[in-house]
Design a protein around this motif. Structure first.
Motif, PDB file in Angstrom:
ATOM      1  N   LYS A 266       0.830  -1.211   0.000  1.00 61.15           N
ATOM      2  CA  LYS A 266       0.000   0.000   0.000  1.00 61.15           C
ATOM      3  C   LYS A 266       0.859   1.255   0.000  1.00 61.15           C
ATOM      4  O   LYS A 266       0.558   2.232  -0.702  1.00 61.15           O
ATOM      5  CB  LYS A 266      -0.932  -0.018   1.215  1.00 61.15           C
ATOM      6  N   GLN A 267       1.943   1.226   0.796  1.00 65.11           N
ATOM      7  CA  GLN A 267       2.846   2.390   0.825  1.00 65.11           C
ATOM      8  C   GLN A 267       3.486   2.607  -0.541  1.00 65.11           C
ATOM      9  O   GLN A 267       3.588   3.758  -1.024  1.00 65.11           O
ATOM     10  CB  GLN A 267       3.940   2.153   1.879  1.00 65.11           C
ATOM     11  N   THR A 268       3.894   1.502  -1.166  1.00 59.67           N
ATOM     12  CA  THR A 268       4.527   1.580  -2.487  1.00 59.67           C
ATOM     13  C   THR A 268       3.525   2.096  -3.529  1.00 59.67           C
ATOM     14  O   THR A 268       3.861   2.946  -4.368  1.00 59.67           O
ATOM     15  CB  THR A 268       5.065   0.206  -2.918  1.00 59.67           C
ATOM     16  N   GLU A 269       2.302   1.595  -3.472  1.00 61.45           N
ATOM     17  CA  GLU A 269       1.264   2.029  -4.425  1.00 61.45           C
ATOM     18  C   GLU A 269       0.933   3.506  -4.234  1.00 61.45           C
ATOM     19  O   GLU A 269       0.694   4.228  -5.216  1.00 61.45           O
ATOM     20  CB  GLU A 269       0.015   1.169  -4.252  1.00 61.45           C
ATOM     21  N   ARG A 270       0.930   3.975  -2.977  1.00 63.33           N
ATOM     22  CA  ARG A 270       0.666   5.402  -2.722  1.00 63.33           C
ATOM     23  C   ARG A 270       1.795   6.275  -3.300  1.00 63.33           C
ATOM     24  O   ARG A 270       1.542   7.344  -3.875  1.00 63.33           O
ATOM     25  CB  ARG A 270       0.540   5.652  -1.211  1.00 63.33           C
ATOM     26  N   PHE A 271       3.045   5.799  -3.130  1.00 65.44           N
ATOM     27  CA  PHE A 271       4.192   6.538  -3.687  1.00 65.44           C
ATOM     28  C   PHE A 271       4.071   6.624  -5.205  1.00 65.44           C
ATOM     29  O   PHE A 271       4.268   7.687  -5.800  1.00 65.44           O
ATOM     30  CB  PHE A 271       5.494   5.820  -3.299  1.00 65.44           C
ATOM     31  N   ILE A 272       3.747   5.469  -5.840  1.00 64.86           N
ATOM     32  CA  ILE A 272       3.626   5.453  -7.308  1.00 64.86           C
ATOM     33  C   ILE A 272       2.525   6.392  -7.760  1.00 64.86           C
ATOM     34  O   ILE A 272       2.692   7.169  -8.720  1.00 64.86           O
ATOM     35  CB  ILE A 272       3.343   4.007  -7.793  1.00 64.86           C
ATOM     36  N   GLU A 273       1.372   6.343  -7.083  1.00 66.46           N
ATOM     37  CA  GLU A 273       0.225   7.174  -7.448  1.00 66.46           C
ATOM     38  C   GLU A 273       0.542   8.660  -7.285  1.00 66.46           C
ATOM     39  O   GLU A 273       0.147   9.499  -8.099  1.00 66.46           O
ATOM     40  CB  GLU A 273      -0.978   6.777  -6.568  1.00 66.46           C
ATOM     41  N   ARG A 274       1.314   8.970  -6.229  1.00 64.36           N
ATOM     42  CA  ARG A 274       1.593  10.370  -5.918  1.00 64.36           C
ATOM     43  C   ARG A 274       2.596  10.994  -6.879  1.00 64.36           C
ATOM     44  O   ARG A 274       2.471  12.167  -7.262  1.00 64.36           O
ATOM     45  CB  ARG A 274       2.123  10.456  -4.481  1.00 64.36           C
ATOM     46  N   PHE A 275       3.622  10.168  -7.263  1.00 65.78           N
ATOM     47  CA  PHE A 275       4.714  10.778  -8.033  1.00 65.78           C
ATOM     48  C   PHE A 275       4.799  10.311  -9.487  1.00 65.78           C
ATOM     49  O   PHE A 275       5.747  10.638 -10.186  1.00 65.78           O
ATOM     50  CB  PHE A 275       6.057  10.468  -7.340  1.00 65.78           C
ATOM     51  N   LYS A 276       3.797   9.556  -9.980  1.00 63.48           N
ATOM     52  CA  LYS A 276       3.907   9.008 -11.345  1.00 63.48           C
ATOM     53  C   LYS A 276       3.913  10.095 -12.409  1.00 63.48           C
ATOM     54  O   LYS A 276       4.410   9.875 -13.515  1.00 63.48           O
ATOM     55  CB  LYS A 276       2.778   8.018 -11.600  1.00 63.48           C
ATOM     56  N   ALA A 277       3.348  11.291 -12.082  1.00 66.45           N
ATOM     57  CA  ALA A 277       3.286  12.372 -13.083  1.00 66.45           C
ATOM     58  C   ALA A 277       4.512  13.281 -13.033  1.00 66.45           C
ATOM     59  O   ALA A 277       4.671  14.176 -13.871  1.00 66.45           O
ATOM     60  CB  ALA A 277       2.024  13.190 -12.872  1.00 66.45           C
ATOM     61  N   LYS A 278       5.404  13.089 -12.032  1.00 62.60           N
ATOM     62  CA  LYS A 278       6.574  13.966 -11.895  1.00 62.60           C
ATOM     63  C   LYS A 278       7.770  13.352 -12.599  1.00 62.60           C
ATOM     64  O   LYS A 278       8.196  12.250 -12.290  1.00 62.60           O
ATOM     65  CB  LYS A 278       6.903  14.188 -10.422  1.00 62.60           C
ATOM     66  N   ALA A 279       8.325  14.129 -13.534  1.00 60.12           N
ATOM     67  CA  ALA A 279       9.462  13.648 -14.320  1.00 60.12           C
ATOM     68  C   ALA A 279      10.676  13.392 -13.439  1.00 60.12           C
ATOM     69  O   ALA A 279      11.448  12.452 -13.671  1.00 60.12           O
ATOM     70  CB  ALA A 279       9.804  14.664 -15.411  1.00 60.12           C
ATOM     71  N   THR A 280      10.851  14.203 -12.368  1.00 61.78           N
ATOM     72  CA  THR A 280      12.028  14.068 -11.502  1.00 61.78           C
ATOM     73  C   THR A 280      11.988  12.761 -10.691  1.00 61.78           C
ATOM     74  O   THR A 280      13.010  12.281 -10.204  1.00 61.78           O
ATOM     75  CB  THR A 280      12.113  15.254 -10.509  1.00 61.78           C
ATOM     76  N   LYS A 281      10.798  12.196 -10.539  1.00 64.52           N
ATOM     77  CA  LYS A 281      10.664  10.956  -9.747  1.00 64.52           C
ATOM     78  C   LYS A 281      10.414   9.718 -10.633  1.00 64.52           C
ATOM     79  O   LYS A 281      10.155   8.627 -10.126  1.00 64.52           O
ATOM     80  CB  LYS A 281       9.477  11.082  -8.788  1.00 64.52           C
ATOM     81  N   ALA A 282      10.498   9.909 -11.959  1.00 68.72           N
ATOM     82  CA  ALA A 282      10.148   8.820 -12.885  1.00 68.72           C
ATOM     83  C   ALA A 282      10.975   7.564 -12.648  1.00 68.72           C
ATOM     84  O   ALA A 282      10.468   6.441 -12.660  1.00 68.72           O
ATOM     85  CB  ALA A 282      10.306   9.294 -14.330  1.00 68.72           C
ATOM     86  N   LYS A 283      12.284   7.739 -12.406  1.00 74.00           N
ATOM     87  CA  LYS A 283      13.162   6.584 -12.220  1.00 74.00           C
ATOM     88  C   LYS A 283      12.772   5.807 -10.955  1.00 74.00           C
ATOM     89  O   LYS A 283      12.720   4.577 -10.949  1.00 74.00           O
ATOM     90  CB  LYS A 283      14.609   7.066 -12.131  1.00 74.00           C
ATOM     91  N   GLN A 284      12.500   6.567  -9.863  1.00 72.34           N
ATOM     92  CA  GLN A 284      12.128   5.922  -8.602  1.00 72.34           C
ATOM     93  C   GLN A 284      10.764   5.211  -8.700  1.00 72.34           C
ATOM     94  O   GLN A 284      10.564   4.132  -8.148  1.00 72.34           O
ATOM     95  CB  GLN A 284      12.070   6.976  -7.484  1.00 72.34           C
TER      96      GLN A 284
END
Length: 638
Positions: A266-284
């Motif tokens: 759930k924590q991982t899915e929340r991180f993905i959902e939160r930052f999937k649109a940010k280019a700076t976090k794309a790699k993570q």
């Protein structure tokens, strides 16, 4: 000795086993357990070579021999004496003996040195094969497993299926294979025979695999437990009791790991959902997506234990005495079963009738049910309503009915959902309840008949071997049902765990007399073993001769008749009032459970006061009913 590697076996599209693994060592004593239908008997047939695996391998040592006792042997017939059938285990010795007999017969008419020399060699071979003791060994095992000396020379064909199974078990034990596989052996054994087999298997030199639903038997025999679950073979290095403790510990660890993993997901899915649109976090984000895809998912623990979620009730309370037997005798021709014996069943008695086969347990059950004529007095108590479960009760099932339809027509007054719950406990779920009775197996019919017995309005149950064909979960359901049951019952059973959980009195038949031990099965066993030990040391004192005094019972007077009439009217009124209050109690319970009332403190409090008053009145009326019923019983006994 035997290695099972990546075994897969499919029935239709369903995987019974999928990449299952197991290793059997030379002296393993394995209890093979699992729910009905999971493939325990199939695994034994795969090991035996009757079935072929779809994938994987079962490898055996070259010198490994297998003996397999399965239910198919019930149909085996022979005109040979049972001791001869058992001696079939010594094939080489038996063949040699036949050769010796042929030569001895020839020597009567054609004596020659060549024949004498051949006879001498055969006799030497026969001695080497231990042929001179094979009959004694066969007789020892047959008698240990329950046969009398007189039975040994009777043809196998004359015995019932269960007794024929014992003969085949004796033959296997005499063969002494490297691996002995037994499928439900205790179904056809009485208590003394079960104890004898337990002792034999504990000291058996080879490996043993036992499929059984008898917990005590598994505890006393197995040193390793293998559970068939979800297509896998899960091993536990201990007996059944060890398995229960170890499984609970493993499940606790698994459940904690599952919950921790779910939290991480759930924590991982929340991180993905939160930052999937940010280019700076794309790699993570991509790294976490791949981590989720690679993650080995931990399964949530599935609780396969079951609890009774329905109540067994009856409308008519019986009097103090349920059944009274006085100076009862029963015989079949010259065979005496009971002789001048007396005993009573009182309200609240939970009786287990135990002992060796052939003593008359099932006959006594039929006598109590009123289905067997006797010499002597059999008196059924006031308001006693009985229900009788035995294997022949299966014949009363209407074969064209569906399972649910059969229970609906039993007249219990239960709703369809309540009956579905009952059937679910006996392993009939979802669409299974619409199966026709005529397509069911013998075990499935037994479960339907047992469910039908338990939902009846009977306040006195008679149950003959009810745990046959039940797995651990269904047996546990039956135990809970009988523990909750407010009526009285008599159960014939050889299942020691089952009996220890449900009985408050033990009956057994000895010297044609019905004997009673007023306590639990565990207490009875302690008392029996202590008695046997003391009897071996000290000769018991001779019983004193009891002189029975003849008592003239008082006759009913006209005033008794009038009083009886009045009391019966009072009893009827009390029963009507009790039924009304019970109905009111159920209504109030439903009201208190409704969200509208439950969330309104004032309403809930008002209904609670009425409910408490109703319960108090109900208890008072029930007490008066019991006093009135006992008064009626006292007058009727005059």
């Amino acid at each position: 000795m035997i290695s099972i590697t990546n075994l897969s076996y499919f029935i239709g599209g369903r995987a019974l086993y999928e990449n299952a693994n197991m290793f059997i060592k030379p002296k393993d004593k394995i209890g093979l357990i699992g729910l009905n239908g999971r493939g325990k008997s199939t695994l034994l047939k795969l090991i035996h070579g009757e079935y072929a695996a779809d994938t994987g391998a079962i490898s055996k040592a070259n010198d490994c021999t297998i003996g397999f006792l399965n239910q198919d042997l019930l149909s085996y017939q022979s005109d040979d004496a049972i001791v001869t059938v058992a001696m079939g285990a010594f094939k080489d010795a038996v063949d040699t003996q036949r050769e010796i007999e042929k030569i001895l017969h020839r020597l009567e008419t054609e004596y020659s040195d060549e024949l004498v020399d051949k006879l001498s060699k055969l006799q030497e071979k026969f001695d080497h094969l231990d042929g001179y003791s094979m009959q004694a060994k066969a007789e020892e095992i047959l008698e240990g497993i329950g046969f009398s000396t007189a039975d040994l020379h009777r043809p196998l064909r004359q015995f019932s299926g269960g007794w024929r199974m014992r003969v085949m078990l004796s033959k296997l034990l005499l063969e002494k294979p490297s691996l002995l596989m037994l499928d439900e052996p205790t179904n056809h054994l009485d208590l003394p025979s079960i104890e004898w087999v337990e002792n034999y298997l504990r000291n058996y030199e080879g490996a043993v695999i036992v499929v059984s639903h008898d917990r005590t038997f598994l505890d006393n025999v197995s040193t390793k437990t293998v559970e068939v679950t979800q297509g896998q073979l899960v091993s536990y290095e201990g007996n059944y009791s060890f398995y229960l403790e170890e499984k609970e510990l493993r499940q606790e660890i698994q459940q904690n790991a599952f919950e921790n993993q779910q939290q991480k997901i759930k924590q991982t899915e929340r991180f993905i959902e939160r930052f999937k649109a940010k280019a700076t976090k794309a790699k993570q984000v991509q790294s976490r997506v791949k981590a989720l895809e690679r993650m080995d998912k931990i399964e949530e623990v599935v609780d396969d234990s079951a609890a009774v979620n329905f109540r067994f009730k009856f409308n008519q309370q019986p009097g103090r005495f349920i059944v009274d037997l006085k100076h009862v005798s029963k015989s079949y021709g010259t065979l005496d079963i009971l002789r001048d014996t007396s005993i009573s069943i009182e309200r609240g008695d939970k009786i287990a009738l135990i002992g060796a086969n052939g003593k008359g347990k099932s006959t006594l059950l039929r006598i109590l049910a009123g289905e067997e004529p006797v010499d002597g007095d059999r008196t059924i108590g006031y308001n006693v309503i009985k229900a009788f479960y035995a294997q022949h009760q299966l014949e009363s099932l209407r074969v064209d009915n569906e399972i649910l339809e059969e229970l609906l027509q039993a007249g219990s007054g239960k709703t369809e959902q309540e009956l579905r719950n009952v059937l679910g406990c006996f392993l009939f779920s979802d669409e299974d309840v619409y199966k026709k009775i005529k397509v069911l197996s013998g075990g499935e019919k037994s479960r339907v008949a047992l469910a039908k017995t338990l939902i009846s309005e009977a306040n006195f149950l008679l149950l003959d071997e009810p745990t046959n064909h039940l797995d651990f979960i269904s047996e546990n359901i039956l135990i809970q049902a009988l523990q909750q049951y407010l009526g009285s019952f008599v159960v014939v059973s050889h299942n020691r765990h089952f009996v220890s959980q449900i009985a408050n009195k033990i009956w057994y038949i000895e010297d044609k007399q019905i004997k009673e031990y007023p306590g639990s099965f565990d207490e009875y066993e302690y008392w029996r073993k202590k008695n046997e030990a003391s009897v071996a040391k000290v000769e018991p004192p001779k019983p004193k001769k009891v002189v029975e005094e003849k008592i003239t019972l008082p006759q009913k007077t006209p005033s008794d008749q009038a009083r009886l009439k009045t009391l019966n009217k009072e009893l009827s009124k009390l029963e009507a009032d009790i039924a009304q209050l019970e109905s009111k109690k159920v209504t109030l319970e439903n009201e208190m459970a409704s969200p509208e009332v439950f969330n309104d403190f004032n309403k809930l409090n008002g209904i609670q006061v009425t409910f408490n008053e109703t319960v108090k009145n109900l208890e008072s009326l029930t007490e008066k009913w019991e006093e009135t019923a006992m008064a009626i019983e006292a007058i009727e006994k005059k």
